[in-house]
Design an enzyme around this catalytic site. Structure first.
Site, short mmCIF file in Angstrom:
data_model
loop_
_atom_site.label_atom_id
_atom_site.label_comp_id
_atom_site.label_asym_id
_atom_site.label_seq_id
_atom_site.Cartn_x
_atom_site.Cartn_y
_atom_site.Cartn_z
N ALA A 13 0.80 -1.23 0.00
CA ALA A 13 0.00 0.00 0.00
C ALA A 13 0.83 1.28 0.00
O ALA A 13 0.28 2.37 0.07
CB ALA A 13 -0.94 0.00 1.20
N ALA A 14 2.15 1.15 -0.10
CA ALA A 14 2.99 2.35 -0.07
C ALA A 14 2.77 3.22 -1.30
O ALA A 14 2.90 4.45 -1.24
CB ALA A 14 4.46 1.95 0.03
N GLY A 16 1.11 3.14 -5.77
CA GLY A 16 0.39 2.42 -6.83
C GLY A 16 -1.05 2.07 -6.47
O GLY A 16 -1.75 2.83 -5.80
N ASP A 36 3.92 -2.73 3.70
CA ASP A 36 4.80 -2.68 2.52
C ASP A 36 6.25 -2.91 2.96
O ASP A 36 6.60 -2.72 4.12
CB ASP A 36 4.69 -1.31 1.82
CG ASP A 36 4.93 -1.42 0.30
OD1 ASP A 36 3.96 -1.23 -0.46
OD2 ASP A 36 6.08 -1.70 -0.11
N SER A 138 -5.32 -9.98 -11.94
CA SER A 138 -4.98 -9.21 -13.14
C SER A 138 -5.73 -9.82 -14.31
O SER A 138 -6.12 -11.01 -14.28
CB SER A 138 -3.47 -9.32 -13.40
OG SER A 138 -3.17 -8.93 -14.72
N TYR A 150 4.09 -14.92 -14.09
CA TYR A 150 3.19 -13.88 -13.57
C TYR A 150 1.73 -14.27 -13.82
O TYR A 150 0.89 -14.21 -12.92
CB TYR A 150 3.51 -12.54 -14.23
CG TYR A 150 2.64 -11.38 -13.76
CD1 TYR A 150 2.94 -10.70 -12.58
CD2 TYR A 150 1.52 -10.97 -14.49
CE1 TYR A 150 2.15 -9.65 -12.15
CE2 TYR A 150 0.72 -9.93 -14.05
CZ TYR A 150 1.05 -9.26 -12.88
OH TYR A 150 0.25 -8.21 -12.46
N LYS A 154 -1.45 -15.04 -11.15
CA LYS A 154 -2.70 -14.29 -11.16
C LYS A 154 -3.90 -15.22 -11.42
O LYS A 154 -4.99 -15.01 -10.90
CB LYS A 154 -2.64 -13.15 -12.18
CG LYS A 154 -1.59 -12.08 -11.81
CD LYS A 154 -1.85 -11.48 -10.45
CE LYS A 154 -0.89 -10.38 -10.06
NZ LYS A 154 -1.17 -9.79 -8.73
N1 NAD Z 1 -0.24 -1.78 -12.79
C1 NAD Z 1 -0.79 -2.74 -13.57
O1 NAD Z 1 -0.81 -2.68 -14.80
C2 NAD Z 1 -1.44 -3.91 -12.90
C3 NAD Z 1 -2.44 -4.60 -13.62
C4 NAD Z 1 -3.05 -5.68 -13.00
C5 NAD Z 1 -2.70 -6.06 -11.73
N2 NAD Z 1 -1.72 -5.38 -11.07
C6 NAD Z 1 -1.40 -5.84 -9.72
O2 NAD Z 1 -1.65 -4.78 -8.81
C7 NAD Z 1 -0.86 -4.98 -7.65
C8 NAD Z 1 -0.19 -3.66 -7.28
O3 NAD Z 1 0.76 -3.34 -8.26
P1 NAD Z 1 1.02 -1.86 -8.77
O4 NAD Z 1 0.68 -1.84 -10.18
O5 NAD Z 1 0.40 -0.88 -7.86
O6 NAD Z 1 2.60 -1.83 -8.68
P2 NAD Z 1 3.59 -1.05 -7.71
O7 NAD Z 1 4.93 -1.61 -8.00
O8 NAD Z 1 3.39 0.41 -7.84
O9 NAD Z 1 3.11 -1.44 -6.25
C9 NAD Z 1 3.40 -2.68 -5.67
C10 NAD Z 1 3.64 -2.47 -4.18
O10 NAD Z 1 3.85 -3.74 -3.59
C11 NAD Z 1 4.97 -3.65 -2.72
N3 NAD Z 1 5.58 -4.95 -2.55
C12 NAD Z 1 6.27 -5.67 -3.49
N4 NAD Z 1 6.73 -6.79 -2.92
C13 NAD Z 1 6.32 -6.80 -1.63
C14 NAD Z 1 6.48 -7.69 -0.54
N5 NAD Z 1 7.20 -8.81 -0.66
N6 NAD Z 1 5.90 -7.38 0.64
C15 NAD Z 1 5.19 -6.24 0.78
N7 NAD Z 1 5.03 -5.35 -0.19
C16 NAD Z 1 5.59 -5.62 -1.40
C17 NAD Z 1 5.90 -2.64 -3.40
O11 NAD Z 1 6.85 -2.11 -2.50
C18 NAD Z 1 4.90 -1.63 -3.90
O12 NAD Z 1 4.63 -0.64 -2.95
C19 NAD Z 1 0.08 -6.12 -7.97
O13 NAD Z 1 -0.42 -7.31 -7.41
C20 NAD Z 1 0.04 -6.21 -9.49
O14 NAD Z 1 0.35 -7.47 -9.94
C21 NAD Z 1 -1.11 -4.31 -11.62
C1 LIG Z 2 -3.26 -7.88 -20.62
C2 LIG Z 2 -2.99 -8.04 -19.17
C3 LIG Z 2 -2.44 -6.80 -18.53
C4 LIG Z 2 -2.12 -7.09 -17.14
C5 LIG Z 2 -1.11 -6.20 -16.56
C6 LIG Z 2 -0.35 -6.95 -15.54
O1 LIG Z 2 -1.10 -7.35 -14.44
C7 LIG Z 2 0.83 -6.22 -15.07
C8 LIG Z 2 1.85 -6.02 -15.88
C9 LIG Z 2 3.09 -5.55 -15.35
C10 LIG Z 2 4.07 -5.05 -16.11
C11 LIG Z 2 3.96 -4.83 -17.50
C12 LIG Z 2 4.84 -4.09 -18.15
C13 LIG Z 2 4.64 -3.71 -19.52
C14 LIG Z 2 5.44 -2.85 -20.11
C15 LIG Z 2 5.30 -2.35 -21.47
O2 LIG Z 2 4.05 -2.62 -22.04
C16 LIG Z 2 5.52 -0.86 -21.54
O3 LIG Z 2 5.32 -0.47 -22.83
C17 LIG Z 2 4.65 -0.07 -20.63
C18 LIG Z 2 4.74 1.41 -20.96
C19 LIG Z 2 4.18 2.20 -19.87
C20 LIG Z 2 4.02 3.65 -20.24
O4 LIG Z 2 4.02 4.45 -19.30
O5 LIG Z 2 3.86 3.96 -21.42
#
Ligand code: NAD
Ligand SMILES: CCCCC[C@H](O)/C=C/C=C\C=C\C=C\[C@@H](O)[C@@H](O)CCCC(=O)O
Length: 268
Positions: A13-14, A16, A36, A138, A150, A154
């Protein structure tokens, strides 16, 4: 779920999506513990929230969700600090196909543990008051995705959520378990995924074809939907730029002929 005066625990929760979810929960009147590994960002977020929502409503706990003792200790601290627990958001996650065992530990093993702890503290059979668990999956858990480990974690979270969300469990625990499945959203996870180049290029292509990036508030709307829809249990909500939809409502072979499900015995 009415959140005024309730207590929530959010992992990762820090920053994102976890931070966005925590703020939405605070806005609805709950107290929130932010867990976090990133201590500086976590403390900064907690200080921010304390200013906006009151120092007594938010606390940061340094916790690596993959360390069993730390996660167990953090749940106990939340209950000691706020006097209960009503909502758990298992959100912490990483994308790392190189250190893939770590990816499984953070994204799946810790979510299983977070669910077990949620049931331990909120489950009525253990003296709790019932509650809600929301697991961050995801879209990668629903469809083919270039980073297979990954995607596996999920998909695992989806299976875990559906199975923990079976009606007979709700009848015993009064803890609903739902999952959120967002597509690509602007957060730090996108910046530097540890994946081979071909996976990265393929993700870029998918991102373009899928209509581009969402922002954190788009995903928070999905969280709000799950908070509001008290009849949802074992539900899996896809959130993309195209909108929101629930997944996997089809009956299994055991229910297909009658087309019925056991009614929920108790709603938390
Ligand atoms: N951003 C995307 O496109 C996207 C899409 C689908 C799902 N998700 C999921 O959303 C969730 C949050 O990701 P986000 O996108 O906010 O990324 P993010 O990297 O901004 O946030 C992830 C947070 O989790 C913390 N973290 C990582 N490992 C940890 C651990 N071992 N213990 C405690 N905290 C830990 C990090 O320090 C960070 O604050 C993840 O589960 C990610 O898989 C993200
Ligand atoms: C279709 C499923 C999407 C799920 C997302 C998933 O849970 C998380 C993905 C984590 C990392 C993916 C990284 C991808 C990177 C590249 O696509 C890059 O082009 C992203 C560019 C970001 C930008 O700010 O333009």
């Amino acid at each position: 779920m009415q959140l005024s005066g309730k207590v929530a625990l959010v992992t990762g929760a820090a920053q994102g999506l976890g931070k966005g979810c925590a703020e939405a929960i605070l806005e609805r009147g709950a107290k929130v513990a932010l867990l976090d590994t990133n201590e500086s960002a976590g403390q900064e977020t907690a200080a921010d929230f304390a200013l906006k929502y009151g120092a007594d409503r938010c606390t940061f706990i340094l916790c690596d969700v993959t360390a069993k003792d730390q996660l167990e200790g953090a749940f106990q601290k939340v209950v000691d600090h706020f006097g209960g627990l009503d909502l758990v958001v298992n959100n912490a996650g990483i994308l790392n196909e190189v250190q893939w065992e770590k990816c499984i530990d953070v994204n799946l093993v810790s979510v299983v543990r977070g669910c077990h702890l949620g049931l331990r503290y909120m489950g009525k059979q253990n003296g709790g008051n019932g509650g809600l668990i929301i697991n961050m999956s995801s879209v990668a858990g629903l469809y083919a995705f270039p980073s297979p480990v990954y995607a596996t974690t999920k998909a695992g979270v989806v299976g875990l959520t559906r199975s923990l969300g079976m009606d007979y469990k709700l009848g015993r625990d009064c803890v609903r378990v739902n999952a959120l499945c967002p597509s690509f959203t602007t957060t730090a996870i996108l910046a530097d995924p540890e994946v081979p180049e071909d996976q990265y290029q393929h993700m870029k292509d998918m991102l373009e074809r899928g209509g581009g990036l969402m922002q954190i508030p788009d995903v928070v709307k999905g969280l709000a939907k799950l908070l509001d829809e008290d009849d949802k249990n074992g539900a899996v909500l896809e959130v993309t730029v195209q909108g929101m939809k629930y997944h996997g409502d089809e009956s299994g072979p055991w229910d297909r002929e009658s087309g019925t499900h056991q009614p929920n015995l108790c709603i938390a």
